[in-house]
Write a protein that holds these residues in place. Structure first.
Motif, mmCIF file in Angstrom:
data_model
loop_
_atom_site.group_PDB
_atom_site.id
_atom_site.type_symbol
_atom_site.label_atom_id
_atom_site.label_comp_id
_atom_site.label_asym_id
_atom_site.label_seq_id
_atom_site.Cartn_x
_atom_site.Cartn_y
_atom_site.Cartn_z
ATOM 1 N N MET A 81 0.421 12.032 1.794
ATOM 2 C CA MET A 81 -0.145 10.908 1.070
ATOM 3 C C MET A 81 -1.419 10.201 1.643
ATOM 4 O O MET A 81 -2.131 9.609 0.876
ATOM 5 C CB MET A 81 1.120 9.905 0.933
ATOM 6 C CG MET A 81 2.233 10.206 0.172
ATOM 7 S SD MET A 81 3.422 9.365 -0.322
ATOM 8 C CE MET A 81 2.400 7.954 -1.315
ATOM 9 N N GLU A 82 -1.212 9.970 2.851
ATOM 10 C CA GLU A 82 -2.359 9.358 3.707
ATOM 11 C C GLU A 82 -3.328 10.201 4.279
ATOM 12 O O GLU A 82 -3.269 10.914 5.073
ATOM 13 C CB GLU A 82 -1.719 8.784 4.676
ATOM 14 C CG GLU A 82 -0.557 7.586 4.494
ATOM 15 C CD GLU A 82 -1.279 6.298 3.803
ATOM 16 O OE1 GLU A 82 -2.588 6.138 3.631
ATOM 17 O OE2 GLU A 82 -0.375 5.478 3.216
ATOM 18 N N SER A 89 7.905 2.542 -0.628
ATOM 19 C CA SER A 89 6.940 2.578 -1.562
ATOM 20 C C SER A 89 7.669 2.158 -3.100
ATOM 21 O O SER A 89 6.722 1.842 -4.018
ATOM 22 C CB SER A 89 6.181 3.671 -2.045
ATOM 23 O OG SER A 89 5.391 4.152 -0.752
ATOM 24 N N PHE A 129 -0.589 11.023 -3.589
ATOM 25 C CA PHE A 129 -1.659 9.891 -3.745
ATOM 26 C C PHE A 129 -2.624 10.465 -4.803
ATOM 27 O O PHE A 129 -3.347 11.247 -4.649
ATOM 28 C CB PHE A 129 -2.454 9.739 -2.446
ATOM 29 C CG PHE A 129 -3.263 8.530 -2.535
ATOM 30 C CD1 PHE A 129 -2.929 7.193 -2.358
ATOM 31 C CD2 PHE A 129 -4.737 8.707 -2.960
ATOM 32 C CE1 PHE A 129 -3.805 5.936 -2.432
ATOM 33 C CE2 PHE A 129 -5.605 7.821 -3.201
ATOM 34 C CZ PHE A 129 -5.228 6.463 -2.629
ATOM 35 N N GLY A 167 -2.867 3.777 -5.923
ATOM 36 C CA GLY A 167 -2.911 5.215 -5.788
ATOM 37 C C GLY A 167 -1.427 5.962 -5.876
ATOM 38 O O GLY A 167 -1.303 7.024 -5.718
ATOM 39 N N GLU A 168 -0.509 5.026 -5.591
ATOM 40 C CA GLU A 168 0.949 5.306 -5.676
ATOM 41 C C GLU A 168 1.931 5.019 -6.923
ATOM 42 O O GLU A 168 3.099 5.147 -6.779
ATOM 43 C CB GLU A 168 1.605 4.605 -4.204
ATOM 44 C CG GLU A 168 1.151 5.280 -2.863
ATOM 45 C CD GLU A 168 1.664 4.481 -1.891
ATOM 46 O OE1 GLU A 168 1.541 5.076 -0.821
ATOM 47 O OE2 GLU A 168 2.567 3.668 -2.221
ATOM 48 N N TYR A 201 4.262 7.859 -7.641
ATOM 49 C CA TYR A 201 5.287 8.144 -6.455
ATOM 50 C C TYR A 201 6.080 6.928 -6.595
ATOM 51 O O TYR A 201 7.541 7.140 -6.253
ATOM 52 C CB TYR A 201 4.485 8.147 -5.064
ATOM 53 C CG TYR A 201 5.387 8.355 -4.016
ATOM 54 C CD1 TYR A 201 6.046 9.582 -3.754
ATOM 55 C CD2 TYR A 201 5.504 7.092 -2.987
ATOM 56 C CE1 TYR A 201 6.910 9.460 -2.429
ATOM 57 C CE2 TYR A 201 6.260 7.429 -1.883
ATOM 58 C CZ TYR A 201 6.914 8.467 -1.721
ATOM 59 O OH TYR A 201 7.705 8.704 -0.534
#
Length: 250
Positions: A200-201, A148, A90, A155-156, A159
């Motif tokens: 990521m979180e 995703s 992230f 923010g991704e 990714y």
């Protein structure tokens, strides 16, 4: 495809989705090789489930070629490749310190996308030389994408781009390799209780699980592994990316 004594390779197998998939494959009777850049982790998994473990950076051409050669010498050329390598990251495009370092984007593409294509091309070359089974099938390649790829959040961007590339490869690869008797399938997990999600979180709590229509929890790696086994056995599943997310759309 009958998995009994079937040579199979699982990458990203030191933990999470890959480790559980390798466990299910060995329990189904497959002769499994587990591969990961985490040498200690993949060795431990191999010892636990009775699989052949190889330390390897699958994004590196020579390293991956050597790993598959070793796997082939041990169990025979793989008819099954399950590619579970993935890195979650992230990071905003523009943060408080300025633009995202280009190298961070490059590394995500290297790990998530280039490694997927690298293993696909090498495994497919081995499978193409195998004699076809009774139904004409020579092998199957399963690659791990992500929801995703479709619904990336703020923010991704990096990714999502890397996983979107994986999604985009599945259908053309299936069309190209189908005449050789090789199926290509993608699986796009939603929120699964793995290290990638935790990376990521950052402030992970039950708020995310409550957004899943049903069940209201994070996915279990065993549920990913169960889908892998079904796809392997069901020859009509080909050229698709299957969402495994409990109906979760962000």
């Amino acid at each position: 495809m009958d998995l009994w004594a079937c040579p199979a390779v699982v990458t990203g197998a030191a933990s999470g989705l890959g480790a559980e998939t390798a466990r299910y494959l060995t329990e189904a009777g497959a002769r499994v090789t587990v591969i990961d850049i985490d040498a200690d982790g993949v060795r431990k998994v191999g010892e636990e489930i009775g699989a052949h473990a190889i330390h390897c950076d699958v994004a590196d051409s020579l390293s991956a070629e050597k790993a598959l050669t070793t796997a082939r010498e041990t169990h025979g050329a793989a008819r099954v490749l399950v590619h579970c390598v993935g890195r979650g990251h992230f990071e905003p495009i523009v943060g408080v310190d300025g633009p995202m370092p280009l190298e961070d984007f490059r590394q995500l593409v290297e790990v998530n996308l280039i490694s997927t294509f690298n293993m696909m091309r090498l495994a497919a070359a081995d499978m193409a030389r195998l004699p076809p089974m009774a139904n004409g099938e020579r092998g199957i390649i399963l690659s791990t994408a992500s929801v995703s790829a479709y619904e990336g959040q703020s923010g991704e961007a990096a990714y999502s781009a890397s996983k979107g590339g994986v999604v985009s490869m599945i259908l053309p690869a299936a069309r190209e390799l189908g005449p050789l008797g090789i199926r290509v399938v993608g699986i796009a997990p939603g929120l699964f209780g793995t290290q990638t999600l935790f990376d990521m979180e950052k402030n992970l709590d039950s708020r995310l699980a409550r957004q899943i229509p049903f069940p209201h929890r994070f996915g279990d790696p065993a549920e990913f592994a169960m889908l892998v086994l079904h796809v392997i056995k069901n020859v009509m599943i080909n050229g698709s990316v299957l969402r495994l997310d409990g109906g979760y759309h962000r």
